[in-house]
Design a protein around this motif. Structure first.
Motif, short mmCIF file in Angstrom:
data_model
loop_
_atom_site.label_atom_id
_atom_site.label_comp_id
_atom_site.label_asym_id
_atom_site.label_seq_id
_atom_site.Cartn_x
_atom_site.Cartn_y
_atom_site.Cartn_z
N SER A 54 4.58 -11.81 5.72
CA SER A 54 3.47 -10.92 5.37
C SER A 54 3.99 -9.76 4.54
O SER A 54 4.81 -8.97 5.01
CB SER A 54 2.82 -10.39 6.65
OG SER A 54 1.80 -9.47 6.34
N TRP A 55 3.54 -9.68 3.28
CA TRP A 55 3.97 -8.65 2.34
C TRP A 55 3.04 -7.45 2.42
O TRP A 55 1.83 -7.58 2.37
CB TRP A 55 3.98 -9.21 0.92
CG TRP A 55 4.37 -8.21 -0.11
CD1 TRP A 55 3.55 -7.54 -0.95
CD2 TRP A 55 5.70 -7.77 -0.42
NE1 TRP A 55 4.27 -6.71 -1.77
CE2 TRP A 55 5.60 -6.83 -1.46
CE3 TRP A 55 6.95 -8.08 0.09
CZ2 TRP A 55 6.71 -6.20 -2.01
CZ3 TRP A 55 8.06 -7.45 -0.46
CH2 TRP A 55 7.93 -6.53 -1.49
N ASN A 56 3.62 -6.26 2.55
CA ASN A 56 2.85 -5.02 2.59
C ASN A 56 2.87 -4.42 1.18
O ASN A 56 3.88 -3.85 0.76
CB ASN A 56 3.47 -4.05 3.60
CG ASN A 56 2.68 -2.77 3.74
OD1 ASN A 56 2.18 -2.21 2.77
ND2 ASN A 56 2.57 -2.30 4.97
N GLU A 57 1.78 -4.58 0.47
CA GLU A 57 1.68 -4.11 -0.92
C GLU A 57 1.83 -2.59 -1.02
O GLU A 57 2.48 -2.08 -1.92
CB GLU A 57 0.33 -4.54 -1.50
CG GLU A 57 0.21 -4.33 -2.98
CD GLU A 57 1.00 -5.34 -3.79
OE1 GLU A 57 1.53 -4.94 -4.84
OE2 GLU A 57 1.09 -6.51 -3.39
N HIS A 104 3.47 -0.46 0.94
CA HIS A 104 4.83 0.03 1.19
C HIS A 104 5.91 -0.81 0.52
O HIS A 104 7.10 -0.53 0.67
CB HIS A 104 5.08 0.10 2.70
CG HIS A 104 4.19 1.08 3.38
ND1 HIS A 104 4.33 2.44 3.25
CD2 HIS A 104 3.11 0.89 4.18
CE1 HIS A 104 3.39 3.05 3.94
NE2 HIS A 104 2.63 2.13 4.52
N ASP A 121 6.35 -6.97 6.01
CA ASP A 121 6.03 -6.53 7.37
C ASP A 121 6.45 -7.57 8.39
O ASP A 121 6.87 -7.24 9.49
CB ASP A 121 4.52 -6.28 7.52
CG ASP A 121 4.10 -4.93 6.96
OD1 ASP A 121 4.95 -4.04 6.82
OD2 ASP A 121 2.90 -4.78 6.68
#
Length: 68
Positions: free
Chosen positions: A46-49, A51, A55
């Motif tokens: 899961s990529w946190n755009e 930050h 994640d």
């Protein structure tokens, strides 16, 4: 050749897609292994755009066993 054209490239350990780990949303694991964004997400990453980081790490256990 311009400095911006000499970026280091790698290949996704799953699909073989060419990626630029320094600029693409690649997931690094092991010594010099990477997953492209699509393969990382398919494996639960899961990529946190906001930050600009992962994640949740994707499951790389299957890939790591195959590389040994």
């Amino acid at each position: 050749m311009h400095r911006s054209e000499t970026r280091e490239l790698a290949n996704c350990a799953i699909c073989g897609a060419e990626i630029a780990p320094a600029t693409d949303r690649a997931f690094a694991f092991g010594v010099d292994s990477y997953l492209c964004y699509a393969c990382a997400v398919k494996r639960g990453g899961s990529w946190n755009e906001l930050h600009d980081h992962w994640d949740a790490d994707p499951d790389t256990s299957e890939v790591e066993r195959a590389e040994r």
